[in-house]
Design a protein around this motif. Structure first.
Motif: not given
Length: 261
Positions: A162-191
């Protein structure tokens, strides 16, 4: 508005007011005229010359500034700690039980160390409502878990993350249930894991979902997503339908209970 609320909610105005107090103190740091003449002749005492204030003794100026700063630091830390505990108590209706559990934490050797770790994190930041909220939630989680000795390393690790992260980063991490799916063209993947840049696409979709239109706020969200991804708290994966989903890593999941009620 009480003094503690004024300090934590209007910090810039608080410092503006306190700056006037420092100016007034410095105005009073003047040598008597007879001493000033003697110093000019002998130069045995270190002084500085100010166009407005005149001839001033450096030692007294230093003492004035340090005393002023100590007073401000003490006031701000007191206000932040008060707000932390107020929010901690507001997280439950069972105040008597909450007080007893907090007392048990403070009087336990490991629990006391954890409490002071939270206080040190709090003191390292200017008054920040987001951070105070996250730390009060973390405090409540630790208090309710009890078993301070057996869970000491787990709690200490989580607080360090927790100490490593800024307050807003902590808020966004805590909001993980609201992360949307999104499109990404020409992506590189490993698996299934996306290894090419995906942050900007996620930020655009996330901000749209959260109705965030302000450019400055969007930029802060973008910075926080980069912070979370580069430090290993979140990762992106392709789904079978070729959409991309952002997921919290094992390290991120370790601290989620400390951020959510």
């Amino acid at each position: 508005m009480g003094k503690n609320s004024f300090i934590t909610n209007q910090t810039d105005l608080y410092f503006e007011v306190q700056n006037q107090g420092l100016e007034q103190r410095l105005q009073k740091v003047k040598l008597p005229e007879n001493e000033s003449k003697e110093i000019v002749v002998t130069k045995t005492i270190r002084t500085i010359t100010d166009k407005v204030l005149g001839l001033l003794p450096i030692g007294e100026i230093i003492t004035t500034i340090l005393n002023w700063n100590d007073e401000i630091d003490q006031e701000m830390n007191e206000a932040k700690k008060t707000l932390l505990l107020e929010q901690y108590f507001n997280l439950t209706d069972k105040h008597e039980d909450t007080i007893n559990k907090l007392k048990n934490m403070l009087t336990n050797p490991q629990g006391n160390v954890l409490f002071n770790k939270i206080i040190r994190i709090l003191e390292d930041y200017p008054p920040d409502q987001e951070l105070i909220h996250h730390l009060s939630t973390a405090l409540r989680h630790i208090v309710l878990k009890e078993n301070f000795q057996s869970l000491f390393e787990q709690h200490k690790f989580a607080l360090s993350q927790i100490e490593r992260l800024t307050p807003q980063a902590l808020s966004i991490l805590a909001d993980y249930n609201n992360y949307p799916v999104f499109e990404l063209q020409n992506s590189i993947t490993f698996g299934p894991k996306v290894t090419s840049d995906w942050n900007s696409h996620f930020v655009q979709t996330y901000c749209t979902k959260k109705n965030i239109t302000d450019k400055d706020i969007r930029n802060r969200v973008s910075h926080s997503i980069t912070e979370l991804s580069t430090q290993g708290f979140i990762e992106a994966y392709k789904t079978e339908e070729n959409w991309v989903v952002c997921e919290v890593t094992s390290i991120g999941r370790d601290i989620l209970p400390y951020l959510n009620n």
